[in-house]
Write a protein that holds these residues in place. Structure first.
Motif, PDB file in Angstrom:
ATOM      1  N   GLU A 127      18.859 -14.482  48.552  1.00  0.00           N
ATOM      2  CA  GLU A 127      19.906 -15.116  47.985  1.00  0.00           C
ATOM      3  C   GLU A 127      19.914 -16.579  48.052  1.00  0.00           C
ATOM      4  O   GLU A 127      19.362 -17.122  48.874  1.00  0.00           O
ATOM      5  CB  GLU A 127      21.200 -14.823  48.933  1.00  0.00           C
ATOM      6  CG  GLU A 127      21.659 -13.110  48.647  1.00  0.00           C
ATOM      7  CD  GLU A 127      22.962 -12.923  49.819  1.00  0.00           C
ATOM      8  OE1 GLU A 127      23.542 -13.986  50.335  1.00  0.00           O
ATOM      9  OE2 GLU A 127      23.357 -11.877  49.814  1.00  0.00           O
ATOM     10  N   ILE A 128      20.051 -17.078  46.931  1.00  0.00           N
ATOM     11  CA  ILE A 128      20.035 -18.495  46.699  1.00  0.00           C
ATOM     12  C   ILE A 128      21.141 -19.189  46.278  1.00  0.00           C
ATOM     13  O   ILE A 128      21.910 -18.713  45.142  1.00  0.00           O
ATOM     14  CB  ILE A 128      18.837 -18.831  45.686  1.00  0.00           C
ATOM     15  CG1 ILE A 128      17.562 -18.176  46.113  1.00  0.00           C
ATOM     16  CG2 ILE A 128      18.557 -20.325  45.476  1.00  0.00           C
ATOM     17  CD1 ILE A 128      16.423 -18.217  45.075  1.00  0.00           C
ATOM     18  N   LEU A 129      21.345 -20.398  46.905  1.00  0.00           N
ATOM     19  CA  LEU A 129      23.073 -21.063  46.426  1.00  0.00           C
ATOM     20  C   LEU A 129      22.218 -22.690  46.288  1.00  0.00           C
ATOM     21  O   LEU A 129      21.765 -23.175  47.120  1.00  0.00           O
ATOM     22  CB  LEU A 129      24.087 -21.035  47.791  1.00  0.00           C
ATOM     23  CG  LEU A 129      24.483 -19.911  47.975  1.00  0.00           C
ATOM     24  CD1 LEU A 129      25.512 -19.675  49.278  1.00  0.00           C
ATOM     25  CD2 LEU A 129      25.314 -19.187  46.888  1.00  0.00           C
ATOM     26  N   LEU A 130      22.620 -22.804  45.325  1.00  0.00           N
ATOM     27  CA  LEU A 130      22.434 -24.274  44.470  1.00  0.00           C
ATOM     28  C   LEU A 130      23.762 -25.178  44.536  1.00  0.00           C
ATOM     29  O   LEU A 130      24.476 -24.736  43.594  1.00  0.00           O
ATOM     30  CB  LEU A 130      21.386 -24.559  43.650  1.00  0.00           C
ATOM     31  CG  LEU A 130      21.347 -25.748  42.931  1.00  0.00           C
ATOM     32  CD1 LEU A 130      20.488 -26.714  44.007  1.00  0.00           C
ATOM     33  CD2 LEU A 130      20.503 -25.663  41.634  1.00  0.00           C
ATOM     34  N   ASN A 131      24.071 -25.885  45.434  1.00  0.00           N
ATOM     35  CA  ASN A 131      25.378 -26.875  45.256  1.00  0.00           C
ATOM     36  C   ASN A 131      26.336 -25.687  45.133  1.00  0.00           C
ATOM     37  O   ASN A 131      27.393 -25.856  44.678  1.00  0.00           O
ATOM     38  CB  ASN A 131      25.432 -27.669  44.412  1.00  0.00           C
ATOM     39  CG  ASN A 131      24.550 -28.943  44.259  1.00  0.00           C
ATOM     40  OD1 ASN A 131      24.115 -29.412  45.315  1.00  0.00           O
ATOM     41  ND2 ASN A 131      23.975 -29.040  43.096  1.00  0.00           N
ATOM     42  N   SER A 132      26.341 -24.710  46.295  1.00  0.00           N
ATOM     43  CA  SER A 132      27.176 -23.710  46.668  1.00  0.00           C
ATOM     44  C   SER A 132      27.549 -22.970  45.337  1.00  0.00           C
ATOM     45  O   SER A 132      28.281 -21.817  45.421  1.00  0.00           O
ATOM     46  CB  SER A 132      28.517 -24.288  47.098  1.00  0.00           C
ATOM     47  OG  SER A 132      28.622 -24.998  48.088  1.00  0.00           O
ATOM     48  N   VAL A 133      26.660 -22.815  44.532  1.00  0.00           N
ATOM     49  CA  VAL A 133      26.413 -21.829  43.239  1.00  0.00           C
ATOM     50  C   VAL A 133      25.372 -20.829  43.341  1.00  0.00           C
ATOM     51  O   VAL A 133      24.247 -21.208  43.547  1.00  0.00           O
ATOM     52  CB  VAL A 133      26.492 -22.709  41.883  1.00  0.00           C
ATOM     53  CG1 VAL A 133      26.539 -21.509  40.722  1.00  0.00           C
ATOM     54  CG2 VAL A 133      27.915 -23.522  41.801  1.00  0.00           C
ATOM     55  N   LYS A 134      25.746 -19.467  43.330  1.00  0.00           N
ATOM     56  CA  LYS A 134      24.788 -18.609  43.437  1.00  0.00           C
ATOM     57  C   LYS A 134      23.715 -18.316  42.104  1.00  0.00           C
ATOM     58  O   LYS A 134      24.037 -18.570  41.105  1.00  0.00           O
ATOM     59  CB  LYS A 134      25.332 -17.055  43.632  1.00  0.00           C
ATOM     60  CG  LYS A 134      24.305 -15.946  43.880  1.00  0.00           C
ATOM     61  CD  LYS A 134      25.026 -14.699  44.118  1.00  0.00           C
ATOM     62  CE  LYS A 134      23.969 -13.748  44.644  1.00  0.00           C
ATOM     63  NZ  LYS A 134      24.522 -12.284  45.064  1.00  0.00           N
ATOM     64  N   GLN A 135      22.511 -18.442  42.528  1.00  0.00           N
ATOM     65  CA  GLN A 135      21.299 -18.741  41.392  1.00  0.00           C
ATOM     66  C   GLN A 135      20.970 -17.091  41.219  1.00  0.00           C
ATOM     67  O   GLN A 135      20.538 -16.192  42.266  1.00  0.00           O
ATOM     68  CB  GLN A 135      20.170 -19.258  41.810  1.00  0.00           C
ATOM     69  CG  GLN A 135      20.738 -20.801  42.226  1.00  0.00           C
ATOM     70  CD  GLN A 135      21.423 -21.542  41.127  1.00  0.00           C
ATOM     71  OE1 GLN A 135      20.892 -21.771  39.976  1.00  0.00           O
ATOM     72  NE2 GLN A 135      22.885 -21.947  41.284  1.00  0.00           N
ATOM     73  N   LYS A 136      20.635 -16.475  39.998  1.00  0.00           N
ATOM     74  CA  LYS A 136      20.154 -15.371  39.839  1.00  0.00           C
ATOM     75  C   LYS A 136      18.683 -15.018  40.130  1.00  0.00           C
ATOM     76  O   LYS A 136      18.274 -13.867  40.314  1.00  0.00           O
ATOM     77  CB  LYS A 136      20.169 -15.130  38.241  1.00  0.00           C
ATOM     78  CG  LYS A 136      21.813 -15.169  37.731  1.00  0.00           C
ATOM     79  CD  LYS A 136      21.852 -14.860  36.265  1.00  0.00           C
ATOM     80  CE  LYS A 136      23.473 -14.961  35.860  1.00  0.00           C
ATOM     81  NZ  LYS A 136      23.382 -14.443  34.356  1.00  0.00           N
ATOM     82  N   ARG A 137      17.905 -16.088  40.083  1.00  0.00           N
ATOM     83  CA  ARG A 137      16.419 -16.191  40.347  1.00  0.00           C
ATOM     84  C   ARG A 137      15.557 -17.130  40.830  1.00  0.00           C
ATOM     85  O   ARG A 137      16.302 -18.223  40.727  1.00  0.00           O
ATOM     86  CB  ARG A 137      15.740 -15.714  38.905  1.00  0.00           C
ATOM     87  CG  ARG A 137      15.950 -16.704  37.849  1.00  0.00           C
ATOM     88  CD  ARG A 137      15.652 -15.851  36.695  1.00  0.00           C
ATOM     89  NE  ARG A 137      16.086 -16.665  35.660  1.00  0.00           N
ATOM     90  CZ  ARG A 137      15.896 -16.627  34.205  1.00  0.00           C
ATOM     91  NH1 ARG A 137      15.557 -15.559  33.715  1.00  0.00           N
ATOM     92  NH2 ARG A 137      16.336 -17.479  33.419  1.00  0.00           N
ATOM     93  N   SER A 138      14.371 -17.239  41.608  1.00  0.00           N
ATOM     94  CA  SER A 138      13.769 -18.268  42.080  1.00  0.00           C
ATOM     95  C   SER A 138      13.613 -19.119  41.040  1.00  0.00           C
ATOM     96  O   SER A 138      13.557 -20.240  41.745  1.00  0.00           O
ATOM     97  CB  SER A 138      12.637 -17.671  42.717  1.00  0.00           C
ATOM     98  OG  SER A 138      12.878 -16.665  43.674  1.00  0.00           O
ATOM     99  N   ALA A 139      13.345 -19.069  39.925  1.00  0.00           N
ATOM    100  CA  ALA A 139      12.861 -19.842  38.731  1.00  0.00           C
ATOM    101  C   ALA A 139      13.954 -20.880  38.705  1.00  0.00           C
ATOM    102  O   ALA A 139      13.702 -21.932  38.048  1.00  0.00           O
ATOM    103  CB  ALA A 139      12.506 -18.978  37.633  1.00  0.00           C
ATOM    104  N   ASP A 140      15.189 -20.534  38.875  1.00  0.00           N
ATOM    105  CA  ASP A 140      16.345 -21.363  38.574  1.00  0.00           C
ATOM    106  C   ASP A 140      16.260 -22.598  39.520  1.00  0.00           C
ATOM    107  O   ASP A 140      17.089 -23.580  39.387  1.00  0.00           O
ATOM    108  CB  ASP A 140      17.772 -20.539  39.032  1.00  0.00           C
ATOM    109  CG  ASP A 140      18.168 -19.677  37.963  1.00  0.00           C
ATOM    110  OD1 ASP A 140      17.647 -19.729  36.683  1.00  0.00           O
ATOM    111  OD2 ASP A 140      18.801 -18.482  38.201  1.00  0.00           O
ATOM    112  N   LEU A 141      15.365 -22.566  40.575  1.00  0.00           N
ATOM    113  CA  LEU A 141      15.101 -23.633  41.333  1.00  0.00           C
ATOM    114  C   LEU A 141      14.178 -24.602  41.026  1.00  0.00           C
ATOM    115  O   LEU A 141      14.062 -25.900  41.397  1.00  0.00           O
ATOM    116  CB  LEU A 141      14.693 -23.201  42.906  1.00  0.00           C
ATOM    117  CG  LEU A 141      15.661 -22.574  43.749  1.00  0.00           C
ATOM    118  CD1 LEU A 141      15.135 -22.179  44.903  1.00  0.00           C
ATOM    119  CD2 LEU A 141      16.886 -23.285  44.089  1.00  0.00           C
ATOM    120  N   ALA A 142      13.649 -24.376  40.016  1.00  0.00           N
ATOM    121  CA  ALA A 142      12.488 -25.275  39.425  1.00  0.00           C
ATOM    122  C   ALA A 142      13.102 -26.655  38.921  1.00  0.00           C
ATOM    123  O   ALA A 142      13.831 -26.660  38.117  1.00  0.00           O
ATOM    124  CB  ALA A 142      11.874 -24.548  38.082  1.00  0.00           C
TER     125      ALA A 142
END
Length: 367
Positions: A94-109
């Protein structure tokens, strides 16, 4: 880009409610197997939810735990931001960026950037092409978020094509889909080659200048991107590269069917590294290898700064202990700007030369 605060639970052997870092130098000392490298691994994991030590997320969860969590607060793009990554055995991360859930690891790029140098990075010079491709992929995924998406799509298509070539003997109908996969692979590969070539074009002169200073102008470092042999100019636009790749795949089609393998493609790309016109992989000494690898990593850091206007985190894992005082000073003088994390078994005066904070790691606790 500044990492201000980090909370860790169940990641490797680390258990820490909150760690506050210095915006400049952070010296992390401690005996072996206490968790120093795991702390750097946790910081690096924020860049794309991928470990530089293992392919399997399950290995990141402590032996006695069912879950692991990393939560970070950092300053980038002129504002405070947060990333939270949770791992559970047998479940999707599970990944949250600024409290928003991300669908995949690549969204952190591109959201968090870091440049890592550890003892294994000597393989960047003396190892096989796969190590240098991973360097390209990791660097470009941070620098160009779209690259991470093209790379993920290419990997998916490549896996399917490999299955077709391996299984067509027992399932001949699979060959009916081969041309479609070749078309889509060529489209992805054209973008990957374009990005890789442009990156090496910038990296080469920057690394050459750093290496020259590092070696007292006694050595010349040369980097050259190598890709599919029929590509006349890898710096061309993707549309031109696509045509060359399609022609190449058409010529190889029957040979690949006969061999049951993908015989050519970006999965064989490489960076040719030479020192004083000799292949570094074959002829570089231990000292030359270390100097060249460090020069390439410091050049990567400079390129990320030039492109984004912010220095990435610089993670140096037990690197300075292997350098003589003059080379230590060279590295420390080059990293006076930006945030840096340095691990070592003993301080040996590094903190006094860099300022910043000293942390001691004992049995997974950061003091």
């Amino acid at each position: 880009m500044i990492l201000t605060k980090l909370s860790i639970a169940g990641f490797r052997n680390l258990e820490q409610d909150e760690i506050h870092f210095d915006p400049g130098a952070n010296i992390i000392i401690g005996e072996n197997a206490q968790g120093k490298t795991s702390l750097l691994e946790a910081i690096h994991y924020l860049t794309g939810a991928r470990s530089f030590r293992t392919r399997f997320d399950k290995e990141l969860i402590g032996h006695t735990r069912d879950f692991a969590k990393i939560k970070a607060a950092y300053f980038a793009e002129e504002r405070e931001q947060t990333i939270e990554i949770g791992l559970r055995r047998g479940k999707t991360k599970e990944i949250l960026l600024n409290s928003v859930k991300q669908k995949r690891s690549a969204d952190l790029a591109g959201k968090v950037m870091a440049v890592l140098f550890c003892p294994d990075d000597l393989e960047l010079v003396r190892g096989g092409a796969a190590t240098r491709r991973r360097f390209l992929d990791d660097s470009l995924s941070q620098l160009r978020p779209k690259y991470a998406l093209w790379l993920a799509e290419w990997a998916r298509l490549y896996e399917h094509k490999t299955r077709i070539l391996k299984d067509h003997w027992t399932k001949p109908a699979l060959l009916d889909t081969l041309d479609d996969f070749n078309f889509k692979l060529a489209k992805c590969a054209a973008h990957l080659i374009h990005y890789r070539a442009a990156f090496v074009e910038k990296l080469a002169p920057t690394a050459r200048a750093i290496h020259a200073d590092f070696s007292g102008n006694r050595e010349q470092l040369t980097l050259r991107y190598e890709t599919v042999s029929t590509i006349e100019n890898p710096l061309e636009k993707p549309a031109v590269l696509f045509d060359w790749l399609m022609a190449h795949q058409t010529r190889l089609r029957q040979a690949e069917i006969d061999a049951g393998l993908c015989l050519s493609g970006v999965h064989k790309d490489d960076i040719a590294i030479e020192i004083n016109c000799e292949t570094a992989r074959c002829f570089a000494s231990q000292g030359q290898t270390r100097t060249a690898a460090l020069s390439i990593k410091l050049a990567e850091r400079d390129i990320l700064f030039e492109d984004r206007g912010e220095y990435p985190f610089l993670l140096l894992d037990d690197v300075l202990s292997e350098l003589d005082p003059a080379r230590q000073d060279f590295v420390l003088n080059r990293i006076r700007t930006g945030q840096v994390f340095i691990t070592c078994c003993e301080d040996k005066g590094i903190a006094g030369r860099t300022g910043g904070k000293i942390f001691t790691v004992e049995k997974g606790r950061v003091l």
